[in-house]
Every structure is written in C-alpha cells, then in structure tokens.
Design a protein around this motif. Structure first.
Motif, PDB file in Angstrom:
ATOM      1  N   PHE A   9       3.430   3.291 -13.488  1.00 14.16           N
ATOM      2  CA  PHE A   9       4.853   3.333 -13.159  1.00 14.16           C
ATOM      3  C   PHE A   9       5.090   4.469 -12.168  1.00 14.16           C
ATOM      4  CE2 PHE A   9       4.236   1.722 -17.393  1.00 14.16           C
ATOM      5  CZ  PHE A   9       5.044   0.593 -17.452  1.00 14.16           C
ATOM      6  N   LEU A  10       5.494   4.115 -10.963  1.00 15.89           N
ATOM      7  CA  LEU A  10       5.802   5.114  -9.948  1.00 15.89           C
ATOM      8  C   LEU A  10       7.306   5.382 -10.008  1.00 15.89           C
ATOM      9  CD1 LEU A  10       4.672   6.840  -7.606  1.00 15.89           C
ATOM     10  CD2 LEU A  10       5.342   4.978  -6.068  1.00 15.89           C
ATOM     11  N   VAL A  11       7.665   6.602 -10.388  1.00 13.76           N
ATOM     12  CA  VAL A  11       9.066   6.966 -10.606  1.00 13.76           C
ATOM     13  C   VAL A  11       9.602   7.690  -9.377  1.00 13.76           C
ATOM     14  CG1 VAL A  11      10.663   8.248 -12.087  1.00 13.76           C
ATOM     15  CG2 VAL A  11       8.652   7.126 -13.085  1.00 13.76           C
ATOM     16  N   ARG A  12      10.712   7.197  -8.865  1.00 12.02           N
ATOM     17  CA  ARG A  12      11.336   7.759  -7.672  1.00 12.02           C
ATOM     18  C   ARG A  12      11.897   9.152  -7.956  1.00 12.02           C
ATOM     19  NH1 ARG A  12      15.239   2.866  -5.594  1.00 12.02           N
ATOM     20  NH2 ARG A  12      16.757   4.485  -6.066  1.00 12.02           N
ATOM     21  N   PRO A  13      12.231   9.898  -6.908  1.00 12.99           N
ATOM     22  CA  PRO A  13      12.822  11.225  -7.115  1.00 12.99           C
ATOM     23  C   PRO A  13      14.149  11.194  -7.865  1.00 12.99           C
ATOM     24  CG  PRO A  13      11.983  11.038  -4.886  1.00 12.99           C
ATOM     25  CD  PRO A  13      11.906   9.666  -5.482  1.00 12.99           C
ATOM     26  N   ASP A  14      14.842  10.043  -7.884  1.00 12.58           N
ATOM     27  CA  ASP A  14      16.108   9.971  -8.614  1.00 12.58           C
ATOM     28  C   ASP A  14      15.947   9.352  -9.999  1.00 12.58           C
ATOM     29  OD1 ASP A  14      15.584   7.421  -7.678  1.00 12.58           O
ATOM     30  OD2 ASP A  14      17.621   7.012  -6.969  1.00 12.58           O
ATOM     31  N   GLY A  15      14.710   9.284 -10.495  1.00 16.39           N
ATOM     32  CA  GLY A  15      14.499   8.902 -11.880  1.00 16.39           C
ATOM     33  C   GLY A  15      14.522   7.422 -12.178  1.00 16.39           C
ATOM     34  N   TYR A  16      14.294   6.570 -11.184  1.00 20.54           N
ATOM     35  CA  TYR A  16      14.184   5.135 -11.395  1.00 20.54           C
ATOM     36  C   TYR A  16      12.766   4.685 -11.064  1.00 20.54           C
ATOM     37  CZ  TYR A  16      19.223   5.076 -11.854  1.00 20.54           C
ATOM     38  OH  TYR A  16      20.503   5.319 -12.294  1.00 20.54           O
ATOM     39  N   VAL A  17      12.292   3.661 -11.776  1.00 21.46           N
ATOM     40  CA  VAL A  17      10.957   3.129 -11.517  1.00 21.46           C
ATOM     41  C   VAL A  17      10.996   2.333 -10.221  1.00 21.46           C
ATOM     42  CG1 VAL A  17       9.106   1.671 -12.380  1.00 21.46           C
ATOM     43  CG2 VAL A  17      10.459   3.026 -13.990  1.00 21.46           C
ATOM     44  N   GLY A  18      10.262   2.802  -9.214  1.00 18.07           N
ATOM     45  CA  GLY A  18      10.234   2.101  -7.941  1.00 18.07           C
ATOM     46  C   GLY A  18       9.211   0.998  -7.901  1.00 18.07           C
ATOM     47  N   TRP A  19       8.041   1.272  -8.476  1.00 19.37           N
ATOM     48  CA  TRP A  19       6.924   0.314  -8.463  1.00 19.37           C
ATOM     49  C   TRP A  19       6.275   0.321  -9.833  1.00 19.37           C
ATOM     50  CZ3 TRP A  19       1.791   0.616  -9.617  1.00 19.37           C
ATOM     51  CH2 TRP A  19       0.946  -0.406  -9.165  1.00 19.37           C
ATOM     52  N   ALA A  20       5.883  -0.858 -10.326  1.00 19.97           N
ATOM     53  CA  ALA A  20       5.173  -0.953 -11.596  1.00 19.97           C
ATOM     54  C   ALA A  20       4.071  -1.983 -11.473  1.00 19.97           C
ATOM     55  CB  ALA A  20       6.129  -1.336 -12.726  1.00 19.97           C
ATOM     56  N   GLY A  21       2.906  -1.671 -12.048  1.00 17.99           N
ATOM     57  CA  GLY A  21       1.778  -2.592 -11.963  1.00 17.99           C
ATOM     58  C   GLY A  21       0.830  -2.454 -13.133  1.00 17.99           C
ATOM     59  N   ASP A  22       0.063  -3.525 -13.381  1.00 20.91           N
ATOM     60  CA  ASP A  22      -0.980  -3.467 -14.403  1.00 20.91           C
ATOM     61  C   ASP A  22      -2.151  -2.628 -13.916  1.00 20.91           C
ATOM     62  OD1 ASP A  22       0.256  -5.255 -16.309  1.00 20.91           O
ATOM     63  OD2 ASP A  22      -0.202  -6.882 -14.911  1.00 20.91           O
ATOM     64  N   THR A  23      -2.409  -2.710 -12.614  1.00 21.84           N
ATOM     65  CA  THR A  23      -3.461  -1.929 -11.963  1.00 21.84           C
ATOM     66  C   THR A  23      -2.879  -1.312 -10.701  1.00 21.84           C
ATOM     67  OG1 THR A  23      -4.261  -3.716 -10.518  1.00 21.84           O
ATOM     68  CG2 THR A  23      -5.137  -3.647 -12.792  1.00 21.84           C
ATOM     69  N   ALA A  24      -3.708  -0.618  -9.950  1.00 21.53           N
ATOM     70  CA  ALA A  24      -3.238   0.042  -8.728  1.00 21.53           C
ATOM     71  C   ALA A  24      -3.160  -0.902  -7.535  1.00 21.53           C
ATOM     72  CB  ALA A  24      -4.153   1.220  -8.399  1.00 21.53           C
ATOM     73  N   ASP A  25      -3.472  -2.184  -7.708  1.00 25.74           N
ATOM     74  CA  ASP A  25      -3.391  -3.131  -6.599  1.00 25.74           C
ATOM     75  C   ASP A  25      -1.958  -3.183  -6.061  1.00 25.74           C
ATOM     76  OD1 ASP A  25      -6.039  -3.710  -6.981  1.00 25.74           O
ATOM     77  OD2 ASP A  25      -5.696  -5.625  -8.022  1.00 25.74           O
ATOM     78  N   GLY A  26      -1.791  -2.931  -4.781  1.00 25.58           N
ATOM     79  CA  GLY A  26      -0.480  -2.960  -4.149  1.00 25.58           C
ATOM     80  C   GLY A  26       0.222  -1.626  -4.120  1.00 25.58           C
ATOM     81  N   LEU A  27      -0.286  -0.637  -4.876  1.00 25.92           N
ATOM     82  CA  LEU A  27       0.382   0.650  -4.905  1.00 25.92           C
ATOM     83  C   LEU A  27       0.293   1.375  -3.567  1.00 25.92           C
ATOM     84  CD1 LEU A  27       1.838   2.941  -6.354  1.00 25.92           C
ATOM     85  CD2 LEU A  27      -0.375   3.684  -7.278  1.00 25.92           C
ATOM     86  N   ALA A  28      -0.856   1.268  -2.898  1.00 30.10           N
ATOM     87  CA  ALA A  28      -1.029   1.969  -1.623  1.00 30.10           C
ATOM     88  C   ALA A  28      -0.019   1.483  -0.586  1.00 30.10           C
ATOM     89  CB  ALA A  28      -2.451   1.763  -1.099  1.00 30.10           C
ATOM     90  N   GLY A  29       0.251   0.176  -0.574  1.00 31.63           N
ATOM     91  CA  GLY A  29       1.234  -0.364   0.363  1.00 31.63           C
ATOM     92  C   GLY A  29       2.628   0.166   0.082  1.00 31.63           C
ATOM     93  N   TYR A  30       2.972   0.265  -1.198  1.00 30.37           N
ATOM     94  CA  TYR A  30       4.286   0.808  -1.550  1.00 30.37           C
ATOM     95  C   TYR A  30       4.379   2.256  -1.160  1.00 30.37           C
ATOM     96  CZ  TYR A  30       8.542   1.789  -4.170  1.00 30.37           C
ATOM     97  OH  TYR A  30       9.806   2.156  -4.507  1.00 30.37           O
ATOM     98  N   LEU A  31       3.311   3.027  -1.400  1.00 32.52           N
ATOM     99  CA  LEU A  31       3.317   4.449  -1.047  1.00 32.52           C
ATOM    100  C   LEU A  31       3.519   4.637   0.463  1.00 32.52           C
ATOM    101  CD1 LEU A  31       0.381   5.718  -3.286  1.00 32.52           C
ATOM    102  CD2 LEU A  31       2.793   6.202  -3.609  1.00 32.52           C
ATOM    103  N   ALA A  32       2.949   3.735   1.244  1.00 29.40           N
ATOM    104  CA  ALA A  32       3.113   3.843   2.700  1.00 29.40           C
ATOM    105  C   ALA A  32       4.567   3.630   3.101  1.00 29.40           C
ATOM    106  CB  ALA A  32       2.205   2.816   3.385  1.00 29.40           C
ATOM    107  N   ILE A  33       5.224   2.647   2.452  1.00 36.80           N
ATOM    108  CA  ILE A  33       6.633   2.404   2.752  1.00 36.80           C
ATOM    109  C   ILE A  33       7.475   3.598   2.369  1.00 36.80           C
ATOM    110  CG2 ILE A  33       8.635   0.994   2.120  1.00 36.80           C
ATOM    111  CD1 ILE A  33       6.682  -1.348   1.720  1.00 36.80           C
ATOM    112  N   ALA A  34       7.110   4.250   1.255  1.00 36.57           N
ATOM    113  CA  ALA A  34       7.851   5.427   0.784  1.00 36.57           C
ATOM    114  C   ALA A  34       7.508   6.680   1.545  1.00 36.57           C
ATOM    115  CB  ALA A  34       7.588   5.630  -0.705  1.00 36.57           C
ATOM    116  N   GLY A  35       6.535   6.592   2.461  1.00 38.31           N
ATOM    117  CA  GLY A  35       6.159   7.756   3.262  1.00 38.31           C
ATOM    118  C   GLY A  35       5.302   8.752   2.511  1.00 38.31           C
ATOM    119  N   LEU A  36       4.579   8.281   1.478  1.00 37.88           N
ATOM    120  CA  LEU A  36       3.769   9.206   0.671  1.00 37.88           C
ATOM    121  C   LEU A  36       2.285   9.097   1.036  1.00 37.88           C
ATOM    122  CD1 LEU A  36       5.489   8.462  -2.748  1.00 37.88           C
ATOM    123  CD2 LEU A  36       5.805  10.463  -1.303  1.00 37.88           C
TER     124      LEU A  36
END
Length: 465
Positions: A438-465
């Motif tokens: 569960f990737l939690v945004r700076p304002d305390g909401y879950v931005g991304w959730a997954g069973d595994t890390a598949d797709g997390l890197a793409g979300y992190l890129a959109i978030a600028g992380l």
C-alpha cells in the motif's frame, strides 16, 4: 513582491495551506485584507478527519489544549429544564480511527494556532493587503492590490471566502440554492446565569418565533449565541440587540448578557463553484464551496482542500513533478465538496442525523486518475481510501505517515527497493489492511495498492518518486 505561491486569505484554508507548504520548503505568502485574524467562533466543530490532518501538520496538541468535547444539549421551556438532546451518537475510538468525535474549537483559536505554526515554520502573513484583480501568463500570476502594488507568483490560491474577489476576477460562477431564507444571528457573548456543562436550547415559543441556542465555547469564557428570525427580518448585532433576543426567548434577563465580543448574521446557503481552477489559480475553501453550518462540514472540507492541494504544489515546485499532477486537485476535491454540500443541507433540514458521514473518515478518491488498485481480490480497504491508523511491525502508522513524504506499507509481503524519499514500514498481515503493498500519499490516502510490486514502478514515475 514575488513568491512561488500567493495565498489570498488568512482563514483556516489559507493558513493550513501555508503551513503545509512551509514544511515542504516552498516559498509562499499569505495576504489578508483585514488588519488581523478573524475574531469570531463561526466554524467551531473540528471533525475527526480534520483532527488527523492537524496531527500531520503538527498542531494537534494545541487544538486539544484549546478546545473540548461537545456538551449535551439541554432543552428549556418556561425557565425549566425539560429534556436533553444529543447532537450525535457517541462513538468509541478504535485503533484505526483514534479521533472519535468532533472537537469544539472556536474558529478564531483554530486560526491563531495555525498562524503560530506557520510563523514557527518560517512562513508569514501580510495583513492589510486586499487583492482586487489579477492577470495570468504562461509563467505566472500577477495579483493586483488595492494599495496600488502587486504580487507576482508562479501560482495563486483563492482562499478569500464566499465573496471571493479572486473568483469574481476570474469570472467563475457559483451554482447553488438558499438552504433557509430565515436570517440567523451568531454572536460570541459573555453571559451569566447559565452553566457551562450544557448547550442550552430554547425552542420557539409560538408561531413565527425562532429558536435560541446558547453554547459554551470550550477553552474560553464565552458562549456562542445563535438565534433565527422570521424571513425578511433585520438582525440587530449590537449588545442591546443581543440582550433583547436572549431575554425574549429565555428565562434570562437582558443584563445577564454582559458583553458581545463578536456578532454576525447570515442566511444559510449552499453553493459550488463551477470550477476549482483557472490556469495558474486555484479556488479552495469557501471561495469554492459555501455550506450551511449544520453538520460542521464547511471549515473541515476547506482545510482538507488545502491538505490535498499543498502536497501537489510542493511536488511540482520542489520536486519537479509534471504540472499535470495539479489537474487532480479539482478532479478529487470538487466531487467531495458537492457531496458535503448535500450533506450539510440535509442535516440543516433535519433529513440526516449527524454521524458517520459528518465525521468525514469515509471520504476518499477511489475514482481519481491518481488512484491505482491492482490487487486481484481487494479487501474492504481499497486504493483511494483514507489510510487507517494502527500498528505494523511495532510502528504506529500515523507516526510513520506524519510528514511531507510518501509511505509504503508492506503488509505480509516483501517490500521492493524504493527511493530514499519513500518511508517503508514492514509487518505481518493486519486487520485494517489485510495483506499486500500500500503506497500512502502525503495526505494520508492510499494511492496505489497491489498484491506484488508489479506496476508500482510506473506509478512511482507518475508521482515523481
């Protein structure tokens, strides 16, 4: 003058946004047309979700010290106590929701606490500066002042209330309705002859009369006086006027009202701005949505506007994230504001009782383009929802979330390698979250959730992380 962010209005919205930006190291200037902070109690109810926001902004202890819980309503008739009225059903705090019920803090104290926090972080408010117009170009905004000067900023935020001069300058309309045509007096007064353990309610005595409510304001010696009048009435805001209505509608004598410290009148209205953004200018708080005070949603929705916008402006200005992130502010906040307007109106009309919805813990952004739910069989908690409190691996989650960063929760699964700017908390599966990442945004909401890390890197890129 020039700054990165110009915030017009030093109410709860503008001050909360200033605090959020200051802790992110973003240069912001708050300008306020008045010579000082607002002096009245008007928005006195702080909902549990806003208490969580204040926890993150570093003002929760001060809010607790400045206020108190809501007193039980005491109904009076002919000078006798005839019954009790509870505004909402009591709720026990839980591990995932530690702030259970609304907390009463007069608005002037809420603003003073935010103002002090802003100064502590190096931010500032310039009083006596009234915005009267603006011009935009591709690089920034020039806001014209009544004094003849101007302020240049990369972005501007209109937090200047329901009669927002900035909104009018942009030509943004508001669509709404009159919730109740009867004018209402609200005043902060010193009163003798009433206890401070109850919210004193004096129902109308006859046809055409209005109610009177006298509420002790926690943490002060004042009472908030609220009185409704027949449609078309003029409201006398003077000491003698307040004395007259209190004496006419209760067993108190006129001289029991010893002082009026602040007074205003209003006609409850609900309205929503047609849009929350125009180029480099954003609308927040009452400049974007006007509520009936019933249910205590206005100030809370406004502070949460600031909380949503602050981290996004910070990401663009401090971290170089694509400006497209700012498009999600209106996408996420306008539907929330519309729902809260409907809720406030329903509470005002007696159609809905204050309760779970008014606490605002169930609000979220499941439909946002910034939300990604990738689990095959998600549990009750989904991406877009508020991230609950609790304990994971011996760490309290609200402690882990506190601060201007993203947080990854690895709940019963392995955590991938992440940038150092993301805080990682690991632990076994637990009740509120179940199992997953569960990737939690700076304002305390879950931005991304997954069973595994598949797709997390793409979300992190959109978030600028």
């Amino acid at each position: 003058m020039s700054t990165d962010i110009l915030i017009v209005g030093a109410g709860p919205t503008g001050l909360a946004l200033g605090v959020d930006l200051a802790r992110r190291g973003v240069e912001a200037l708050v300008v306020e047309r008045a010579g000082d902070l607002f002096p009245g109690s008007r928005g006195k109810g702080i909902q549990p979700r806003t208490m969580e926001v204040f926890d993150d902004l570093g003002v929760l202890d001060a809010m607790h010290a400045a206020g108190g819980g809501y007193p039980v309503g005491m109904i009076w008739q002919d000078g006798q106590r005839v019954g009790e009225h509870r505004m909402f059903d009591p709720v026990e705090p839980t591990e995932d929701s530690p702030y259970d019920e609304p907390w009463m803090v007069p608005q002037w104290r809420t603003q003073r606490i935010l103002f002090d926090r802003l100064e502590e972080l190096g931010g500032k408010v310039a009083f006596g500066l009234e915005a009267v117009g603006l011009d935009q170009d591709e690089d920034g905004v020039t806001v014209r002042l009544a004094t003849g000067g101007s302020v240049r900023a990369r972005y501007a935020v209109a937090a200047d209330g329901g009669r927002s001069a900035v909104r009018r300058a942009l030509g943004i309309g508001m669509t709404g309705e009159t919730v109740d045509p009867k004018p209402t007096l609200v005043a902060d007064a010193r009163i003798t002859g009433l206890d401070r353990d109850n919210w004193h309610i004096f129902p109308p005595r006859g046809e055409g009369d209005g109610f009177l409510a006298v509420c002790p304001l926690a943490g002060t010696e004042d009472f908030q006086v609220t009185a409704q009048f027949p449609e078309g009435s003029s409201v006398d805001l003077s000491l003698e006027g307040v004395r007259k209505v209190v004496a006419a509608r209760s067993h108190l004598a006129p001289e029991d009202v010893t002082e009026v410290r602040w007074a205003s009148d209003f006609r409850p209205r609900a309205a929503l701005a047609d849009r929350f953004r125009d180029g480099r200018v954003f609308l927040a708080g009452d400049a974007a949505h006007i509520h009936s005070p019933a249910g205590g949603q206005g100030l809370n929705t406004s502070v949460q506007d600031a909380y949503n916008l602050g981290w996004k402006l910070g990401a663009v200005l401090r971290d170089g994230v694509d400006e497209a992130l700012l498009e999600t502010y209106e996408e996420e906040r306008r539907p929330i504001a519309a729902d809260m307007l409907g809720l406030s109106t329903s509470v005002h009309r007696g159609e809905v009782r204050r309760g779970e919805a008014t606490r605002q813990l169930g609000l979220g952004y499941r439909e946002s383009s910034l939300t990604a739910e990738t689990r095959r069989a998600p549990a009750a908690l989904r991406a877009g929802d508020r991230a609950p409190d609790g304990t994971l691996g011996g760490v309290r989650l609200f402690d882990a979330f506190r601060g201007p960063h993203w947080t990854l929760l690895a709940v019963g699964v392995e955590a991938p390698e992440l940038p150092g700017s993301v805080r990682v908390v690991r632990g076994p599966a637990q009740e509120s979250y179940g199992k997953g990442l569960f990737l939690v945004r700076p304002d305390g909401y879950v931005g991304w959730a997954g069973d595994t890390a598949d797709g997390l890197a793409g979300y992190l890129a959109i978030a600028g992380l």
